[in-house]
Structures are given as structure tokens and as C-alpha cells.
Design a protein around this motif. Sequence first.
Motif, PDB file in Angstrom:
ATOM      1  N   UNK A   1       0.680  26.374  17.087  1.00 33.99           N
ATOM      2  CA  UNK A   1      -0.659  26.049  17.137  1.00 33.99           C
ATOM      3  C   UNK A   1      -1.553  26.441  15.806  1.00 33.99           C
ATOM      4  N   UNK A   2      -1.986  25.454  15.023  1.00 28.39           N
ATOM      5  CA  UNK A   2      -2.693  25.798  13.921  1.00 28.39           C
ATOM      6  C   UNK A   2      -4.108  25.225  13.833  1.00 28.39           C
ATOM      7  N   UNK A   3      -4.661  25.178  15.082  1.00 28.26           N
ATOM      8  CA  UNK A   3      -6.018  24.736  15.665  1.00 28.26           C
ATOM      9  C   UNK A   3      -7.118  25.555  14.939  1.00 28.26           C
ATOM     10  N   UNK A   4      -6.718  26.829  14.721  1.00 29.76           N
ATOM     11  CA  UNK A   4      -7.898  28.085  14.104  1.00 29.76           C
ATOM     12  C   UNK A   4      -8.160  27.854  12.593  1.00 29.76           C
ATOM     13  N   UNK A   5      -7.180  26.867  11.952  1.00 29.66           N
ATOM     14  CA  UNK A   5      -7.121  26.872  10.462  1.00 29.66           C
ATOM     15  C   UNK A   5      -7.876  25.568   9.933  1.00 29.66           C
ATOM     16  N   UNK A   6      -8.205  25.455   8.861  1.00 30.16           N
ATOM     17  CA  UNK A   6      -8.721  24.309   8.106  1.00 30.16           C
ATOM     18  C   UNK A   6      -7.555  23.294   7.951  1.00 30.16           C
ATOM     19  N   UNK A   7      -7.959  22.015   7.989  1.00 29.44           N
ATOM     20  CA  UNK A   7      -6.981  20.872   7.892  1.00 29.44           C
ATOM     21  C   UNK A   7      -7.352  20.094   6.690  1.00 29.44           C
ATOM     22  N   UNK A   8      -6.156  19.764   6.029  1.00 26.33           N
ATOM     23  CA  UNK A   8      -6.379  18.913   4.780  1.00 26.33           C
ATOM     24  C   UNK A   8      -5.274  17.648   4.817  1.00 26.33           C
ATOM     25  N   UNK A   9      -5.294  16.677   4.322  1.00 25.44           N
ATOM     26  CA  UNK A   9      -4.575  15.587   4.129  1.00 25.44           C
ATOM     27  C   UNK A   9      -3.450  15.738   3.041  1.00 25.44           C
ATOM     28  N   UNK A  10      -2.417  15.810   3.150  1.00 23.37           N
ATOM     29  CA  UNK A  10      -1.432  15.968   2.122  1.00 23.37           C
ATOM     30  C   UNK A  10      -1.119  14.537   1.382  1.00 23.37           C
ATOM     31  N   UNK A  11      -1.188  13.502   1.891  1.00 19.35           N
ATOM     32  CA  UNK A  11      -0.894  12.205   1.282  1.00 19.35           C
ATOM     33  C   UNK A  11      -2.095  11.626   0.871  1.00 19.35           C
ATOM     34  N   UNK A  12      -2.321  11.166  -0.375  1.00 17.02           N
ATOM     35  CA  UNK A  12      -3.369  10.199  -0.776  1.00 17.02           C
ATOM     36  C   UNK A  12      -3.011   8.763  -1.145  1.00 17.02           C
ATOM     37  N   UNK A  13      -4.055   7.927  -1.099  1.00 23.68           N
ATOM     38  CA  UNK A  13      -3.415   6.308  -1.360  1.00 23.68           C
ATOM     39  C   UNK A  13      -3.493   6.359  -2.893  1.00 23.68           C
ATOM     40  N   UNK A  14      -2.337   5.932  -3.549  1.00 25.75           N
ATOM     41  CA  UNK A  14      -2.151   5.763  -4.698  1.00 25.75           C
ATOM     42  C   UNK A  14      -2.023   4.162  -5.070  1.00 25.75           C
TER      43      UNK A  14
ATOM     44  N   UNK B   1       0.794  -1.132  -0.049  1.00 28.86           N
ATOM     45  CA  UNK B   1       0.086  -0.042   0.099  1.00 28.86           C
ATOM     46  C   UNK B   1       0.909   1.222  -0.181  1.00 28.86           C
ATOM     47  N   UNK B   2       0.466   2.371  -0.845  1.00 28.20           N
ATOM     48  CA  UNK B   2       1.350   3.378  -0.915  1.00 28.20           C
ATOM     49  C   UNK B   2       0.565   4.586  -0.787  1.00 28.20           C
ATOM     50  N   UNK B   3       0.917   5.669   0.028  1.00 28.98           N
ATOM     51  CA  UNK B   3       0.298   6.999   0.168  1.00 28.98           C
ATOM     52  C   UNK B   3       1.469   7.732  -0.255  1.00 28.98           C
ATOM     53  N   UNK B   4       0.934   9.010  -1.259  1.00 35.31           N
ATOM     54  CA  UNK B   4       2.072   9.899  -1.726  1.00 35.31           C
ATOM     55  C   UNK B   4       1.399  11.179  -1.911  1.00 35.31           C
ATOM     56  N   UNK B   5       2.166  12.381  -1.814  1.00 29.25           N
ATOM     57  CA  UNK B   5       1.706  13.730  -2.100  1.00 29.25           C
ATOM     58  C   UNK B   5       1.461  13.621  -3.480  1.00 29.25           C
ATOM     59  N   UNK B   6       0.637  14.312  -3.850  1.00 33.27           N
ATOM     60  CA  UNK B   6       0.292  14.266  -5.521  1.00 33.27           C
ATOM     61  C   UNK B   6       1.061  15.034  -6.178  1.00 33.27           C
ATOM     62  N   UNK B   7       1.307  14.657  -7.540  1.00 32.85           N
ATOM     63  CA  UNK B   7       2.374  15.484  -8.148  1.00 32.85           C
ATOM     64  C   UNK B   7       2.056  17.032  -8.403  1.00 32.85           C
ATOM     65  N   UNK B   8       2.748  17.955  -8.305  1.00 26.16           N
ATOM     66  CA  UNK B   8       2.593  19.208  -8.458  1.00 26.16           C
ATOM     67  C   UNK B   8       2.079  19.903  -6.837  1.00 26.16           C
ATOM     68  N   UNK B   9       2.038  19.285  -5.823  1.00 25.94           N
ATOM     69  CA  UNK B   9       1.918  19.839  -4.568  1.00 25.94           C
ATOM     70  C   UNK B   9       3.283  20.261  -4.117  1.00 25.94           C
ATOM     71  N   UNK B  10       3.233  21.341  -3.530  1.00 29.70           N
ATOM     72  CA  UNK B  10       4.441  21.780  -2.623  1.00 29.70           C
ATOM     73  C   UNK B  10       4.519  20.933  -1.553  1.00 29.70           C
ATOM     74  N   UNK B  11       6.034  20.642  -1.257  1.00 26.57           N
ATOM     75  CA  UNK B  11       6.301  19.787  -0.109  1.00 26.57           C
ATOM     76  C   UNK B  11       7.596  20.465   0.507  1.00 26.57           C
ATOM     77  N   UNK B  12       7.920  19.986   1.645  1.00 24.91           N
ATOM     78  CA  UNK B  12       8.864  20.593   2.574  1.00 24.91           C
ATOM     79  C   UNK B  12       9.738  19.595   3.263  1.00 24.91           C
ATOM     80  N   UNK B  13      10.887  19.967   3.818  1.00 27.03           N
ATOM     81  CA  UNK B  13      11.892  19.183   4.303  1.00 27.03           C
ATOM     82  C   UNK B  13      11.258  18.499   5.350  1.00 27.03           C
TER      83      UNK B  13
END
Length: 496
Positions: A414-427, A106-118
Motif C-alpha cells: 500500500x503506497x497510497x500515502x506516497x507521492x507518485x512519479x512515472x518512471x518511463x518517459x516517451x523517447x 513509439x517508445x517509452x523508456x527509463x531515463x539513463x541514470x535511473x535506478x531500475x529493478x527486476x
Amino acid sequence: MSLTDITRPTDVSLNTDLYELTMAQGFWESGLTEAQACFTVFFRDNPFRGGYAVACGTGQIADLVENFRYTEEDVAYLASVEAPGGGAMFKSEFLDWLRTFRMDVDVWAAREGEVVFPREPIVRVQGPVIACQLIETALLNLVNFQTLVATKAARVVQAAEGHAVSDFGLRRAQGPDGGLAVARASFVGGASSTSNCLAGKIYGIPVFGTHAHSWVMAFPSELDAFRAFARSMPKNCCLLVDTYDVRQGLANAVTVAKEMEAVGERLSAVRIDSGDLAKLSKLAREMFDEAGLPYVKVSASNDLDEYTIQSLFAQGAPIDSFGVGTKLATCDPQPSLGGVYKLAAVRKAGEGAWRPVMKLSEMAYKRTIPGVQHVVRFVDEAGCPVGDVIVDDAVATGEPGLAVDVLDSERAYDFTAFEAHELLVQVVAGGKSTGAAGTLGEAKRRCRDALMHLDPAVRRFLNPQIYPVGIERGLADLRLRLAREERAGAGQASLL
């Protein structure tokens, strides 16, 4: 070219480092064929001293997994490999096992074109430890270089300020496979076209090209060459004007443009490939405008990169498009992303819960993050990212928005005031594609939108602001506990 076009699986499984196979045999002999592992892919520093990277190559992981198998020819080769101490490297029984091997992961990955960080996982692989180990090199080969190229292309496109950028790097790329990877990743990063016809055929990327200096030199005069090309390619006529003298070349281009108008055609553009591009592009624009030819565009090439293009615009160069070759294809001045693939959790056959593991290393900089990790991205009301948090649900405290910095445990977020999204999707699920990768066109649009929403301070070339990446508090506590236990000699979880 098997890994860049991995729908044709020739040699996919042997495009690997030998130690992946020696470890696989060791796991097999140790009775660990059913043991499970979780690996993550991440990089430690942003490329080009920038503030971000653009994920690329992840869209090909599903094809890699589905086409990963050992043919009779592969097995025969492995049977012929000798150990340094003498005799066969691999046991015949293990090679028999490889004949029926399938990549059941099973593999999860950042979608191509997403910005990612160290430090954050951009790919997570789970499944039988042998399968996870065997795919390591091929997966890194896909993701490392293409992420680097897509990031370079995105920087060049940013510098071009909306003007078209074409990938001209095939002849300077690292071999045929490298040339295809460059064309693919450059397109994701924002390039409008490529000179690489094979990439056009395989990936559907628009192709672009007209003529070289040799065309001009093959005719009695430059004007003869320009006229011949206009007759041959009236709908694709961009004239290269610096074979001899640029001013005379521009004058000849004006003559041909007028002749084309007389027969109902138009000269598309001229290209300048040497000299002072700022000065010469101004001369070109002036000559065409004075001749009543404002529609003729000015294109530039010649060892361009993001800094050169930025400088040209700072000088007021009226350039409409750019052909970027060597420095894009070779990712000058940084030849490697340095992405790594590290074991983060294990579980024995039949166990339900994962047991986290981590690498301490003699260098704190190389210490890994344990656990089955995913990444939560927090965005503001405008959809702009404000920070990412690495989470392991098994140890999470319930508030993923509360985190400590990935490198500095004294810095809290503290990011609790912001909307959350999953970066990795199952491919990949159970060794089969989920269809989540999408198309290259979607990846290109995703990259454009991601960079548009990214803070300009993070996107700038000189001393960019550091984008916040944190570790959820429960995971941070786990990491600290495992480090203390290992130093105290308590050891870590194992597959045995």
C-alpha cells in the motif's frame, strides 16, 4: 562501431538475429503489416547480486530508430542468403518492401541514470508488429550491456567514497564497440573520466592518461624517465612508480617533484599498479608529506573492483583516485544482464483497444506480465523511492498504490500515502525522437542523485534489501485470469 555511435547508421538494421527477419517476412506474407504490437524490456534479477541496476543505453534508442533503414547493400546481402533446404531465404517482393521500410514506432523508456529493478519494464515499444520485431536485437544490444556496465561503475564509484574513478578498460573490452559502450556507460554510472580517446571525441567524456611502464624502461634510468616526462607534460604529470622498486620510484618522484617546484610547476600524482596497494599507498603518503609535498596525490590501479577498493579503505589506504580497467570493462564476475524483450499486447489493424497476451512457460520464473505497462514510482517526503508498481491503465482499479508483489501474490503493498512519479518517459513518437533523452552529463547527475536517495540497505553490496516492486491489483487479476484461461485451453488474443 555502428551501434555505439548510431548517429552513423552503417549496418544498424543488419546488426540483428536472423529470426527477426524471417519472422518479419512471415508477418508480411500473413498480411499483418498494419497489425500492432506492444513489447516490454525487463530483466529478471539484479546484476552482481546487488539491490538495483542503473538504466543505460536508453538514451540512444531514438537515434537507433531514426537511423534504422535497409540500404541497397543490405537488401543485396539478404537476397544472397540461402535457406537450409535450398533456394533463397527471402522473397524478392519482401525485399522490395524492406527498401522503403521505416521504423514507425513509439517508445517509452527509463531515463539513463535511473535506478531500475527486476521484472519492471525499463523500455516499452509500440507500433507495427514487424517494426517492433525488427528492432528487438539492436535495442537489447544497446540496453543490456550498458545497463550492466553502468551498474558496475556505480558500485565501484560507491566503494570509492567520493574519490575519482577513471575507466581504464579499453584494452580489455570486448572489441572497439564494447570499449566505447564501456566508456559511455561508466561515465553515466559515475566515473570521472576514461582513457578512451575515441569516447572522448564522440561523447565529450573527459579523457585521462599519462605514461606506462614502457616509458620508464625506454630511458637509462627511472629518474631520467621521470624528469623527461615532467618536462614534456608538466601540467599532466602523474608518475608510474612501480616499474622496478616502489620505494625507489617514490624517492625519484620526490626528487622530480622538488625540481618541478623550482620552476613553478607541480607534480600532480603518482600511480601504483602492483603490489600491496594499501601498504604502498601509505608509504607514498608518508614520503610526500615528510618531503613537504602534501599536494601530490596517490592513485592506484591493478585489477580493481568495488570489493578491492572497499577493502583498501578498510585498511586505511590514503588513495586519492582509482584507475579501474578489466573488471569494469568485462563486468566481472557477471558478463550479462539477461534483459529480455517480450510481447505483452496486440491489436488488429483498425482496432482501438489493446488485447493483452502473456507467456506462461514451463517455468513460473519465466512467466511474463501482460498488457500495455508503465511503472509508477512512489517516493517519500525526502524524495527517496519506497516502491515501484507496474500498471496497465486499461485494467487498473483506480488505485495504483495498491499492489501485490511481482513474484509473491500473497504479499501486498500500500503506497497510497506516497507521492507518485512515472518512471518511463516517451523517447520516440512516430519514429522520431522526442528529445527527452537528454545529455550524458544529465544522466550522470541523475544516477548520482538516484543512488543518493536510494535506501542504503538496498545499495549495500552484501545481502542487500529487496526493493519492493508490485503489480497493480487489476493487472495482477488479469494476469491470473489469462493464465487460467490458457491452461484451460481457451487460448489468447492473436493478430489474426
